[in-house]
Design a protein around this motif. Structure first.
Motif, PDB file in Angstrom:
ATOM      1  N   GLU A   1       5.296  15.358  -2.202  1.00  0.00           N
ATOM      2  CA  GLU A   1       4.736  15.254  -3.552  1.00  0.00           C
ATOM      3  C   GLU A   1       3.616  14.209  -3.576  1.00  0.00           C
ATOM      4  O   GLU A   1       3.612  13.283  -2.777  1.00  0.00           O
ATOM      5  N   PRO A   2       2.678  14.347  -4.536  1.00  0.00           N
ATOM      6  CA  PRO A   2       1.641  13.324  -4.670  1.00  0.00           C
ATOM      7  C   PRO A   2       2.211  12.062  -5.326  1.00  0.00           C
ATOM      8  O   PRO A   2       3.252  12.127  -5.990  1.00  0.00           O
ATOM      9  N   ILE A   3       1.547  10.931  -5.141  1.00  0.00           N
ATOM     10  CA  ILE A   3       1.922   9.687  -5.816  1.00  0.00           C
ATOM     11  C   ILE A   3       2.002   9.977  -7.311  1.00  0.00           C
ATOM     12  O   ILE A   3       1.090  10.609  -7.875  1.00  0.00           O
ATOM     13  N   SER A   4       3.098   9.533  -7.951  1.00  0.00           N
ATOM     14  CA  SER A   4       3.375   9.970  -9.329  1.00  0.00           C
ATOM     15  C   SER A   4       2.621   9.164 -10.377  1.00  0.00           C
ATOM     16  O   SER A   4       2.660   9.505 -11.550  1.00  0.00           O
TER      17      SER A   4
ATOM     18  N   VAL B   1       0.833  -1.195   0.000  1.00  0.00           N
ATOM     19  CA  VAL B   1       0.000   0.000   0.000  1.00  0.00           C
ATOM     20  C   VAL B   1       0.872   1.251   0.000  1.00  0.00           C
ATOM     21  O   VAL B   1       2.033   1.222   0.417  1.00  0.00           O
ATOM     22  N   LEU B   2       0.296   2.334  -0.474  1.00  0.00           N
ATOM     23  CA  LEU B   2       0.963   3.644  -0.500  1.00  0.00           C
ATOM     24  C   LEU B   2      -0.075   4.698  -0.193  1.00  0.00           C
ATOM     25  O   LEU B   2      -1.214   4.612  -0.663  1.00  0.00           O
ATOM     26  N   ALA B   3       0.317   5.707   0.573  1.00  0.00           N
ATOM     27  CA  ALA B   3      -0.547   6.864   0.758  1.00  0.00           C
ATOM     28  C   ALA B   3       0.323   8.111   0.766  1.00  0.00           C
ATOM     29  O   ALA B   3       1.455   8.079   1.252  1.00  0.00           O
ATOM     30  N   ASP B   4      -0.210   9.195   0.197  1.00  0.00           N
ATOM     31  CA  ASP B   4       0.547  10.448   0.190  1.00  0.00           C
ATOM     32  C   ASP B   4      -0.159  11.480   1.067  1.00  0.00           C
ATOM     33  O   ASP B   4      -1.191  11.192   1.677  1.00  0.00           O
ATOM     34  N   THR B   5       0.406  12.677   1.123  1.00  0.00           N
ATOM     35  CA  THR B   5      -0.174  13.724   1.979  1.00  0.00           C
ATOM     36  C   THR B   5      -1.245  14.524   1.249  1.00  0.00           C
ATOM     37  O   THR B   5      -1.731  15.523   1.756  1.00  0.00           O
ATOM     38  N   HIS B   6      -1.599  14.061   0.033  1.00  0.00           N
ATOM     39  CA  HIS B   6      -2.642  14.753  -0.740  1.00  0.00           C
ATOM     40  C   HIS B   6      -3.960  13.986  -0.717  1.00  0.00           C
ATOM     41  O   HIS B   6      -4.858  14.289  -1.499  1.00  0.00           O
ATOM     42  N   GLY B   7      -4.045  12.966   0.132  1.00  0.00           N
ATOM     43  CA  GLY B   7      -5.291  12.213   0.260  1.00  0.00           C
ATOM     44  C   GLY B   7      -5.404  11.001  -0.652  1.00  0.00           C
ATOM     45  O   GLY B   7      -6.455  10.351  -0.691  1.00  0.00           O
ATOM     46  N   ASN B   8      -4.342  10.667  -1.384  1.00  0.00           N
ATOM     47  CA  ASN B   8      -4.377   9.453  -2.217  1.00  0.00           C
ATOM     48  C   ASN B   8      -3.940   8.242  -1.382  1.00  0.00           C
ATOM     49  O   ASN B   8      -2.868   8.263  -0.777  1.00  0.00           O
TER      50      ASN B   8
ATOM     51  N   THR C   1       6.584   0.040 -11.403  1.00  0.00           N
ATOM     52  CA  THR C   1       6.773   1.216 -10.545  1.00  0.00           C
ATOM     53  C   THR C   1       8.131   1.126  -9.851  1.00  0.00           C
ATOM     54  O   THR C   1       8.801   0.091  -9.915  1.00  0.00           O
ATOM     55  N   ASP C   2       8.514   2.213  -9.198  1.00  0.00           N
ATOM     56  CA  ASP C   2       9.710   2.242  -8.354  1.00  0.00           C
ATOM     57  C   ASP C   2       9.255   2.694  -6.969  1.00  0.00           C
ATOM     58  O   ASP C   2       8.988   3.874  -6.739  1.00  0.00           O
ATOM     59  N   LEU C   3       9.144   1.733  -6.065  1.00  0.00           N
ATOM     60  CA  LEU C   3       8.559   2.033  -4.753  1.00  0.00           C
ATOM     61  C   LEU C   3       9.475   2.888  -3.886  1.00  0.00           C
ATOM     62  O   LEU C   3       8.996   3.658  -3.048  1.00  0.00           O
ATOM     63  N   ILE C   4      10.784   2.753  -4.056  1.00  0.00           N
ATOM     64  CA  ILE C   4      11.700   3.559  -3.232  1.00  0.00           C
ATOM     65  C   ILE C   4      11.623   5.027  -3.663  1.00  0.00           C
ATOM     66  O   ILE C   4      11.536   5.928  -2.823  1.00  0.00           O
ATOM     67  N   LYS C   5      11.634   5.258  -4.971  1.00  0.00           N
ATOM     68  CA  LYS C   5      11.489   6.641  -5.433  1.00  0.00           C
ATOM     69  C   LYS C   5      10.170   7.225  -4.940  1.00  0.00           C
ATOM     70  O   LYS C   5      10.090   8.395  -4.556  1.00  0.00           O
ATOM     71  N   GLU C   6       9.133   6.384  -4.937  1.00  0.00           N
ATOM     72  CA  GLU C   6       7.816   6.865  -4.505  1.00  0.00           C
ATOM     73  C   GLU C   6       7.844   7.226  -3.013  1.00  0.00           C
ATOM     74  O   GLU C   6       7.248   8.219  -2.607  1.00  0.00           O
TER      75      GLU C   6
ATOM     76  N   MET D   1      -0.848   7.988 -10.214  1.00  0.00           N
ATOM     77  CA  MET D   1      -2.276   7.819  -9.919  1.00  0.00           C
ATOM     78  C   MET D   1      -3.078   7.433 -11.166  1.00  0.00           C
ATOM     79  O   MET D   1      -4.125   6.805 -11.067  1.00  0.00           O
ATOM     80  N   ASP D   2      -2.538   7.790 -12.355  1.00  0.00           N
ATOM     81  CA  ASP D   2      -3.221   7.428 -13.601  1.00  0.00           C
ATOM     82  C   ASP D   2      -3.235   5.918 -13.845  1.00  0.00           C
ATOM     83  O   ASP D   2      -3.989   5.439 -14.692  1.00  0.00           O
ATOM     84  N   LYS D   3      -2.396   5.152 -13.110  1.00  0.00           N
ATOM     85  CA  LYS D   3      -2.344   3.698 -13.317  1.00  0.00           C
ATOM     86  C   LYS D   3      -3.266   2.933 -12.352  1.00  0.00           C
ATOM     87  O   LYS D   3      -3.347   1.706 -12.410  1.00  0.00           O
ATOM     88  N   VAL D   4      -3.915   3.669 -11.446  1.00  0.00           N
ATOM     89  CA  VAL D   4      -4.759   3.046 -10.421  1.00  0.00           C
ATOM     90  C   VAL D   4      -6.172   2.862 -10.971  1.00  0.00           C
ATOM     91  O   VAL D   4      -6.681   3.800 -11.603  1.00  0.00           O
ATOM     92  N   PRO D   5      -6.856   1.716 -10.761  1.00  0.00           N
ATOM     93  CA  PRO D   5      -6.396   0.530 -10.046  1.00  0.00           C
ATOM     94  C   PRO D   5      -5.454  -0.330 -10.893  1.00  0.00           C
ATOM     95  O   PRO D   5      -5.631  -0.433 -12.105  1.00  0.00           O
ATOM     96  N   PHE D   6      -4.472  -0.939 -10.228  1.00  0.00           N
ATOM     97  CA  PHE D   6      -3.499  -1.774 -10.918  1.00  0.00           C
ATOM     98  C   PHE D   6      -4.069  -3.151 -11.234  1.00  0.00           C
ATOM     99  O   PHE D   6      -4.777  -3.738 -10.413  1.00  0.00           O
ATOM    100  N   THR D   7      -3.755  -3.635 -12.421  1.00  0.00           N
ATOM    101  CA  THR D   7      -3.974  -5.036 -12.761  1.00  0.00           C
ATOM    102  C   THR D   7      -2.580  -5.636 -12.883  1.00  0.00           C
ATOM    103  O   THR D   7      -1.732  -5.049 -13.562  1.00  0.00           O
ATOM    104  N   PRO D   8      -2.290  -6.760 -12.216  1.00  0.00           N
ATOM    105  CA  PRO D   8      -0.935  -7.312 -12.281  1.00  0.00           C
ATOM    106  C   PRO D   8      -0.514  -7.562 -13.731  1.00  0.00           C
ATOM    107  O   PRO D   8      -1.275  -8.137 -14.511  1.00  0.00           O
ATOM    108  N   LEU D   9       0.688  -7.093 -14.071  1.00  0.00           N
ATOM    109  CA  LEU D   9       1.225  -7.322 -15.419  1.00  0.00           C
ATOM    110  C   LEU D   9       2.173  -8.518 -15.347  1.00  0.00           C
ATOM    111  O   LEU D   9       3.270  -8.413 -14.793  1.00  0.00           O
ATOM    112  N   GLY D  10       1.761  -9.664 -15.866  1.00  0.00           N
ATOM    113  CA  GLY D  10       2.604 -10.856 -15.845  1.00  0.00           C
ATOM    114  C   GLY D  10       2.790 -11.382 -14.430  1.00  0.00           C
ATOM    115  O   GLY D  10       1.914 -11.211 -13.563  1.00  0.00           O
TER     116      GLY D  10
END
Ligand code: MV4
Length: 446
Positions: free
Chosen positions: A319-322, A213-220, A306-311, A324-333
């Motif tokens: 900064e907001p999660i970079s 899970v990830l949450a940012d300070t912008h409510g995402n 994604t790169d979770l450490i950069k996030e 958000m346009d990919k949410v909801p995620f579907t596993p790729l492979g």
């Protein structure tokens, strides 16, 4: 963004954080012990500062040494990695008190999730499914007996301050409860300085399923699907994969929403992991929440691109999660991580530190190595034995398994024993190939 980030860790995760900071164009400052002067993260970082002698109590676990290093070198943020002080609320608090940003959740979140009984109650109140269990801690044998009679045997006694399986007692029959109750309490007292315990119904042959899970300070607040970490030995994970072979899209959605609810109930910010038990009839129960980046984060990165450490760094910088346009995620492979430990798996996983005399990593499509090893590096005896993570990706689980066999056969690490051979054995076992491993897999088949 930050002016300089101090890395309060070592080994592969320190190198992983250095790499993320480089891509963010943020200067890195490696804190290192005397035993780690020649480790790859120190060589690759922009700057390094010695924090003390080899024993972790005087280096990677020394709050004054780490904060002193950050202040004297002008670091304005600290990344704690995993292990060591990563889930130490007192460290997080002192970092903030020095005007330095903690790259992780708040001390309050760390504290709340560190108390397993309190975390459980919070989740119950938030409507996240938990294993049928006692309300809060159980103080007396009488209360333990009434609870166990009500919920039915077998039950599991857990230490409130525990986690990671320490201080647990399985109780199969009423006759075993008295001894188990008092020994669990005294073990918890010795191990954690806190004798509080609580009871749960024992879930038989569960899978360990955890949500990133990830949450940012912008409510995402988002999840990045699950990892299946059922292949463990003595509560040490050995193999992790994403997605879980056991989840349907529908179950993933329900568990993912429960994970998000768990975070929102605690105003959680930054990266975290919500652990669930999944039983044989696909009922899931909240188990624990880990308030750090985890060893096995790469399999999630592989199936979500994604790169979770950069996030983590971006979120801590406000900064907001970079993505958000990919949410909801579907596993790729499909991705699988094999932990390569400097251990002799044929001798009860005995540690095997020492000089790496020759080293050859696998390569080719779908192979990722996260490791601080190089030929000529001496693995010190002072720390955890993880020396590399071999991560494979395939468009299907079958392709990932084929790649894993191929990549493991290419690994050459001379001078020390590693768990490569163990993984090769696991890959020959039908139950693993079929995605049927549960938490009893290692004792059952190996
Ligand atoms: C359980 C359980 C069965 N029933 N709780 C182990 C570590 C800690 N996080 C919780 N653990 C368990 N809690 C109930 N009510 C079985 C385990 C458990 C386990 C969980 C995940 C992965 C491996 C495990 C190995 C043994 C026991």
């Amino acid at each position: 963004m930050f002016n300089k980030v101090l890395i309060a860790n070592r080994g592969e995760i320190a190198l992983r954080v250095v790499r993320a900071l480089k891509e963010l164009n943020v200067p890195s400052l490696m804190a290192y012990s005397e035993a780690d002067a020649h480790t790859l993260a120190v060589l690759e970082a922009d700057e390094a500062v010695k924090i003390g002698p080899a024993p972790s109590s005087q280096s990677y676990l020394s709050i004054p040494a780490l904060i002193g290093a950050a202040v004297s070198r002008g670091a304005d943020a600290i990344h704690p990695g995993y292990g060591f002080l990563a889930e130490n609320a007192e460290f997080a608090r002192q970092v903030a008190n020095h005007g330095i940003t903690w790259i992780g959740p708040s001390p309050e979140s760390i504290e709340m999730m560190g108390n397993k009984s309190m975390a459980r109650q919070t989740m119950q109140n938030a409507g996240v499914p938990t294993v049928p269990g006692s309300k809060g801690t159980i103080e007396t044998l009488d209360d333990a007996v009434s609870f166990a009679d009500a919920v039915g045997y077998p039950v599991l006694i857990k230490a409130s301050a525990g986690g990671g399986g320490r201080g647990m007692r399985e109780v199969m029959t009423p006759g075993d409860l008295e001894v188990a109750f008092s020994s669990a309490r005294s073990e918890a007292q010795v191990a954690f300085g806190n004798s509080d315990v609580y009871l749960e119904k024992l879930v038989l042959r569960p899978r360990h399923i955890e949500f990133q899970v990830l949450a940012d300070t912008h409510g995402n607040t988002i999840h990045l699907c699950e990892r299946d970490c059922s292949v463990q030995r003595r509560h040490q994970k050995l193999i992790e994969e994403a997605p879980s072979p056991a989840l349907t899209p529908e179950l993933r959605e329900r568990m993912g929403q429960a994970a998000i609810k768990a975070m929102e109930a605690t105003n959680y910010v930054n990266a975290g992991t919500v652990e669930f038990l999944l039983d044989e009839s696909n009922e899931f129960y909240f188990m624990e929440m880990n308030t750090r980046i985890q060893v096995e984060h790469p399999v999630t990165e592989m199936i979500t691109l994604t790169d979770l450490i950069k996030e983590q760094v971006r979120i801590a910088a406000g900064e907001p999660i970079s993505f958000m346009d990919k949410v909801p995620f579907t596993p790729l492979g499909h991705s699988i991580e094999f932990r390569l430990n400097a251990e002799d798996f044929e001798k009860n996983f005995m540690p095997s530190p020492g000089l790496v005399t020759a080293l050859q990593w696998p390569g080719g499509p779908g192979v990722r190595i996260d490791s601080h090893l190089y030929a000529g590096y001496a693995v010190p005896p002072n720390y955890d034995s993880l020396v590399a993570k071999l991560v494979v990706w395939g468009s299907t689980r079958e392709e990932a398994l084929d790649r894993a066999r191929r990549a493991l056969s290419e690994v050459r690490i001379d001078g020390i024993k590693t768990t490569v051979g163990f993984h090769q054995k696991v890959l020959e076992i039908d139950a693993f190939a079929k995605g049927e491993a549960r938490t009893d897999f290692v004792e059952r088949y190996l």
